[in-house]
Design an enzyme around this catalytic site. Structure first.
Site, PDB file in Angstrom:
ATOM      1  N   ASP A   1       3.140  -3.896  -1.725  1.00 48.33           N
ATOM      2  CA  ASP A   1       4.238  -2.988  -2.091  1.00 48.33           C
ATOM      3  C   ASP A   1       3.998  -1.552  -1.635  1.00 48.33           C
ATOM      4  O   ASP A   1       4.698  -0.634  -2.068  1.00 48.33           O
ATOM      5  CB  ASP A   1       4.501  -3.028  -3.602  1.00 48.33           C
TER       6      ASP A   1
ATOM      7  N   GLU B   1     -13.083   0.689  -5.127  1.00 47.68           N
ATOM      8  CA  GLU B   1     -13.297   1.214  -3.780  1.00 47.68           C
ATOM      9  C   GLU B   1     -14.739   1.682  -3.606  1.00 47.68           C
ATOM     10  O   GLU B   1     -15.402   1.370  -2.603  1.00 47.68           O
ATOM     11  CB  GLU B   1     -12.335   2.374  -3.498  1.00 47.68           C
TER      12      GLU B   1
END
Length: 353
Positions: free
Chosen positions: A207, A294
């Site tokens: 998205d 991350e």
């Protein structure tokens, strides 16, 4: 000499002849007049037909003009795209592959998001789209989207553990999403591209919004590249800070947990595929604090901040945006049918499956 009887008959014959002549003329005139009425009606009908035909032709002309406008726009976009891609196509040696990893889960907007992303990626040469479903098995609907994209692809599945699944009412930050799916993609790359030392791995959510220039930027990555991401972390732009002296990354403008080793969004970096092979244990984890996915992965690749390569004009351009699709507001009846995947009409199935 004529007799008086004959002279009396002559005017009568003349009168009769005149009357007959004018009567014939009157009949002829009347006949022509009736013909004029018929001709007038015929002409009026013909005019009406021509008016209708004119309206049809006018509509056809307008349709053709609109189609011509659309074709011209398409040609212009194609010319721009071809101009951007032609140097790469002429020099295939410079065209490093991109492994684009997309974790995805069942939701009302899933098909719409993946369709939009597929049409973006379709214009990117030499890209391998790795779609990983959060499911026990592959779905036919997602398979159809991936296959119709025309891209090289890997279609995988990895089910999120039950205790790590979000409920519909849970906030997004409660547990990390996409962990099992990204790890499955990493395993697939390590297995199927074991000998590949050129190319980059990028984790692209379904998205987000991507500018094609992002993909050109990441092809030149030697170890790990970074760039700004729009609309993320409560900021208009979250970006690495680059030294004007030597062009190295010296910090980040992140306001949320700025003390993380790498305070950046998942969409803000890509790594060379050789690192994926060199550090086979580097992966994502459910056992780290929120926002550390991350950092966990990049630390697992033994990366240091000074090794990061700033892209996108030294991190001054934005080529990716963290645009999450809004949760659709379904009524309770439709929500239950969607969740159970039962009693959906054909057109409803085509909308969401």
């Amino acid at each position: 000499m004529l007799g008086s009887g004959q002279s009396a008959k002559m005017p009568t014959k003349i009168v009769i002849a005149v009357v007959l002549f004018f009567s014939c003329q009157l009949l002829l005139f009347w006949s022509n007049f009736e013909d004029l009425d018929e001709k007038k009606a015929s002409l009026e009908a013909a005019v009406a037909r021509l008016e209708r035909r004119k309206d049809v032709l006018r509509k056809q002309i307008m349709d053709l003009e609109r189609e011509s406008f659309r074709i011209n726009k398409t040609l212009l976009r194609s010319e721009i795209l071809l101009k951007d891609r032609l140097p790469l196509l002429k020099n295939p040696r410079n065209l490093s592959p991109i492994f684009f990893v997309t974790p995805t889960h069942y939701r009302p907007a899933q098909k719409a998001d993946l369709t939009r992303l597929a049409q973006t990626l379709k214009a990117v040469p030499n890209l391998v789209w790795i779609v990983v479903e959060d499911a026990e098995k592959l779905s036919e609907g997602i398979a159809a989207i991936v296959k119709s994209s025309g891209l090289q692809y890997g279609h995988l599945h990895a089910l999120t553990p039950t205790n790590m699944k979000l409920n519909e009412s849970d906030p997004n930050w409660k547990v990390p999403r996409g962990v099992a799916q990204r790890n499955q993609a990493l395993s697939w790359i390590r297995t199927n591209f074991a000998g590949t030392v050129r190319g980059v791995v990028y984790f692209g959510d379904d998205d987000n919004t991507y500018d094609w220039r992002l993909f050109d930027e990441m092809r030149s990555i030697e170890k790990a590249g970074v760039w700004p991401v729009g609309i993320v972390g409560g900021q208009l732009v979250e970006t690495p800070m680059v030294s004007t002296t030597n062009g190295s990354v010296v910090g980040f403008n992140a306001r949320w947990k700025p003390n993380r080793p790498f305070p950046i969004d998942m969409a803000a970096f890509a790594v060379n595929v050789s690192l994926i092979h060199s550090y086979p244990n580097a992966q994502f984890s459910y056992e780290v604090p929120r926002g550390y996915q991350e950092s966990t992965f990049l630390v697992g690749l033994d990366l240091q901040r000074n090794e990061l390569e700033p892209k996108a004009a030294n991190c001054t351009e934005v080529y990716v945006w963290h645009t999450r699709t809004e949760h659709p507001k379904l009524n309770s009846f439709d929500r239950r049918r969607f969740q159970l995947r039962e009693n959906l009409t054909d057109v409803e199935r085509r909308a969401v499956l």
